[in-house]
Design an enzyme around this catalytic site. Structure first.
Site, PDB file in Angstrom:
ATOM      1  N   GLY A 216       0.836  -1.208   0.000  1.00 18.64           N
ATOM      2  CA  GLY A 216       0.000   0.000   0.000  1.00 18.64           C
ATOM      3  C   GLY A 216       0.863   1.246   0.000  1.00 18.64           C
TER       4      GLY A 216
ATOM      5  CG  ASP B 294      -6.511 -12.350   3.970  1.00 17.75           C
ATOM      6  OD1 ASP B 294      -6.864 -11.465   4.775  1.00 17.75           O
ATOM      7  OD2 ASP B 294      -7.271 -12.810   3.093  1.00 17.75           O
TER       8      ASP B 294
ATOM      9  CB  ALA C 204      -6.354  -0.242   6.106  1.00 24.56           C
TER      10      ALA C 204
ATOM     11  CB  THR D 175      -7.974   2.774   2.137  1.00 27.67           C
ATOM     12  OG1 THR D 175      -7.525   2.193   0.914  1.00 27.67           O
ATOM     13  CG2 THR D 175      -7.032   2.392   3.257  1.00 27.67           C
TER      14      THR D 175
ATOM     15  CE1 TYR E  15     -10.404   3.581   6.063  1.00 27.29           C
ATOM     16  CE2 TYR E  15     -10.735   5.879   6.697  1.00 27.29           C
ATOM     17  CZ  TYR E  15      -9.893   4.820   6.427  1.00 27.29           C
ATOM     18  OH  TYR E  15      -8.531   4.998   6.507  1.00 27.29           O
TER      19      TYR E  15
ATOM     20  CE  LYS F 174      -7.905   2.595   9.920  1.00 25.84           C
ATOM     21  NZ  LYS F 174      -6.846   1.640   9.493  1.00 25.84           N
TER      22      LYS F 174
HETATM   23  N1  LIG Z   1      -5.052   7.197   2.584  1.00 26.31           N
HETATM   24  C1  LIG Z   1      -5.515   8.070   3.474  1.00 26.31           C
HETATM   25  O1  LIG Z   1      -5.845   9.233   3.152  1.00 26.31           O
HETATM   26  C2  LIG Z   1      -5.602   7.673   4.924  1.00 26.31           C
HETATM   27  C3  LIG Z   1      -6.146   8.580   5.836  1.00 26.31           C
HETATM   28  C4  LIG Z   1      -6.222   8.218   7.178  1.00 26.31           C
HETATM   29  C5  LIG Z   1      -5.758   6.978   7.586  1.00 26.31           C
HETATM   30  N2  LIG Z   1      -5.261   6.111   6.682  1.00 26.31           N
HETATM   31  C6  LIG Z   1      -4.789   4.805   7.154  1.00 26.31           C
HETATM   32  O2  LIG Z   1      -3.412   4.691   6.849  1.00 26.31           O
HETATM   33  C7  LIG Z   1      -3.075   3.318   6.647  1.00 26.31           C
HETATM   34  C8  LIG Z   1      -2.345   3.160   5.332  1.00 26.31           C
HETATM   35  O3  LIG Z   1      -3.193   3.641   4.300  1.00 26.31           O
HETATM   36  P1  LIG Z   1      -2.734   3.642   2.780  1.00 26.31           P
HETATM   37  O4  LIG Z   1      -3.121   4.938   2.193  1.00 26.31           O
HETATM   38  O5  LIG Z   1      -1.353   3.147   2.675  1.00 26.31           O
HETATM   39  O6  LIG Z   1      -3.755   2.525   2.208  1.00 26.31           O
HETATM   40  P2  LIG Z   1      -3.622   1.613   0.921  1.00 26.31           P
HETATM   41  O7  LIG Z   1      -2.692   2.222  -0.062  1.00 26.31           O
HETATM   42  O8  LIG Z   1      -5.025   1.315   0.504  1.00 26.31           O
HETATM   43  O9  LIG Z   1      -2.929   0.296   1.475  1.00 26.31           O
HETATM   44  C9  LIG Z   1      -3.624  -0.680   2.187  1.00 26.31           C
HETATM   45  C10 LIG Z   1      -2.976  -2.003   1.876  1.00 26.31           C
HETATM   46  O10 LIG Z   1      -3.634  -3.028   2.648  1.00 26.31           O
HETATM   47  C11 LIG Z   1      -3.766  -4.166   1.801  1.00 26.31           C
HETATM   48  N3  LIG Z   1      -4.830  -5.054   2.276  1.00 26.31           N
HETATM   49  C12 LIG Z   1      -6.170  -4.983   2.054  1.00 26.31           C
HETATM   50  N4  LIG Z   1      -6.781  -6.031   2.626  1.00 26.31           N
HETATM   51  C13 LIG Z   1      -5.829  -6.780   3.227  1.00 26.31           C
HETATM   52  C14 LIG Z   1      -5.857  -7.992   3.969  1.00 26.31           C
HETATM   53  N5  LIG Z   1      -6.988  -8.648   4.203  1.00 26.31           N
HETATM   54  N6  LIG Z   1      -4.669  -8.458   4.437  1.00 26.31           N
HETATM   55  C15 LIG Z   1      -3.514  -7.829   4.181  1.00 26.31           C
HETATM   56  N7  LIG Z   1      -3.420  -6.681   3.483  1.00 26.31           N
HETATM   57  C16 LIG Z   1      -4.584  -6.165   3.003  1.00 26.31           C
HETATM   58  C17 LIG Z   1      -4.078  -3.570   0.438  1.00 26.31           C
HETATM   59  O11 LIG Z   1      -3.862  -4.538  -0.568  1.00 26.31           O
HETATM   60  P3  LIG Z   1      -4.763  -4.494  -1.903  1.00 26.31           P
HETATM   61  O12 LIG Z   1      -4.489  -3.141  -2.513  1.00 26.31           O
HETATM   62  O13 LIG Z   1      -4.229  -5.643  -2.692  1.00 26.31           O
HETATM   63  O14 LIG Z   1      -6.178  -4.625  -1.462  1.00 26.31           O
HETATM   64  C18 LIG Z   1      -3.076  -2.429   0.403  1.00 26.31           C
HETATM   65  O15 LIG Z   1      -1.820  -2.869  -0.080  1.00 26.31           O
HETATM   66  C19 LIG Z   1      -4.402   2.558   6.730  1.00 26.31           C
HETATM   67  O16 LIG Z   1      -4.552   2.038   8.021  1.00 26.31           O
HETATM   68  C20 LIG Z   1      -5.448   3.625   6.483  1.00 26.31           C
HETATM   69  O17 LIG Z   1      -6.675   3.293   7.097  1.00 26.31           O
HETATM   70  C21 LIG Z   1      -5.151   6.429   5.356  1.00 26.31           C
END
Ligand SMILES: NC(=O)c1ccc[n+]([C@@H]2O[C@H](COP(=O)([O-])OP(=O)(O)OC[C@H]3O[C@@H](n4cnc5c(N)ncnc54)[C@H](OP(=O)(O)O)[C@@H]3O)[C@@H](O)[C@H]2O)c1
Length: 280
Positions: A10, A36, A60, A62, A127, A131
């Protein structure tokens, strides 16, 4: 220290990988194909084999709007159930858990000031609700944890607002962006540095918040992103962009400056990010 990154492919997971490579620190990054987080037996087997001491839990669900409909079950399974499974495994194997959460755990109805970590919660979309369930599972099942809330995340590896604006500017001479949602953008580099800072400096376990310093609306953010582009950016109200999930009008969170970590200003972080992607 044996390090594990969940959701390693991610946006944040890849930034952490990059940071550890740069620092020449060994780590294991796993994505869903290898680990997973919703499969308890698989998680336990993985922990038994790799014995991580610190887990940066970046996996996560997302897709905030999808979580209101077709993605509702997946959102709950990954963010709530999956995080509970990871929290229990961390406790069982004595690992420190770093869980990344969101400003959407708050109700977003403030109009000024900053949300403190302990302020009342009131998620207004699915969401945010799941969370928050994840946060509660971490606190219930794991003793050694950092919960770090963040918001408006962008970085080199992933889909995000900055890339969207840059791409739209290639095909439009005028863009409209909402001006009535205010928050703090977060460069994944700042977030990754903060997460590792907490662990490396043995800061007290607990709940922290991390973004870049300062605040802006999405319109102001877009103007800064596109300031060197021949495109006009115009402010509009959120009514012009209805979305499935509720978006808070105000989500400025208090930053954990008491830890000694220096949070770069959002304009400076964005400048550095843009410089880096130009060099690519
Ligand atoms: N992006 C934002 O603006 C934002 C804001 C606030 C908080 N956050 C938090 O920050 C953290 C990182 O976010 P990010 O932007 O890096 O999100 P991201 O790019 O969507 O990365 C999430 C990763 O988790 C993987 N995933 C999904 N289901 C899974 C499972 N069952 N087991 C293992 N891995 C799994 C996804 O794989 P696939 O792509 O293959 O599904 C993806 O690689 C998360 O906790 C998110 O909630 C993000």
């Amino acid at each position: 220290m044996k390090i594990l990154i969940t959701g390693g492919n991610g946006q944040l997971g890849q930034e952490l990988q990059h940071l550890f490579q740069e620092r020449q620190v060994a780590f294991k990054a796993a994505d869903v194909s290898e680990l997973d987080i919703t499969k308890e037996q698989q998680v336990n087997q993985f922990f038994a084999e790799h014995r991580p001491e610190v887990v940066y839990h970046c996996a996560a669900y997302t897709a905030v709007d999808k979580a209101e409909g077709e993605g509702k079950a997946a959102d709950e399974l990954i963010n709530a159930v999956g995080t509970e499974i990871v929290a229990k495994a961390c406790q069982k194997y004595g690992a420190t858990l770093v869980y990344v959460s969101t400003d959407y755990v708050f109700d977003g109805t403030r109009t000024s000031g900053e949300y403190l970590p302990e302020d009342p919660k009131g998620p207004r979309n699915e969401y945010g609700r799941t969370k928050l369930l994840g946060e509660q599972a971490v606190q219930k099942y794991c003793q050694k944890y950092y919960i770090v809330r963040t918001a408006w995340v962008y970085g080199q590896w992933g889909h995000n607002f900055v890339y969207t604006m840059l791409n739209l500017a290639k095909t439009h001479d005028k863009l409209t962006v909402v001006d009535d949602q205010v928050g703090r953008p977060t460069w994944t580099r700042t977030l990754a540095e903060f997460l590792t800072y907490l662990v490396d400096n043995q800061i007290a376990y607990g709940v922290y918040q991390c973004s870049n310093d300062g605040q802006c609306s999405w319109y102001e953010f877009a103007k800064e992103i596109l300031k060197d582009q021949p495109v006009k950016v115009l402010p509009v109200s959120s009514d012009q962009y209805p979305s499935a999930a509720f978006r808070p009008h105000y989500s400025v969170m208090h930053l954990a400056k008491e830890t000694g970590f220096k949070f770069p200003k959002w304009e400076d972080a964005l400048y550095e990010f843009m410089r880096q992607i130009k060099e690519k």
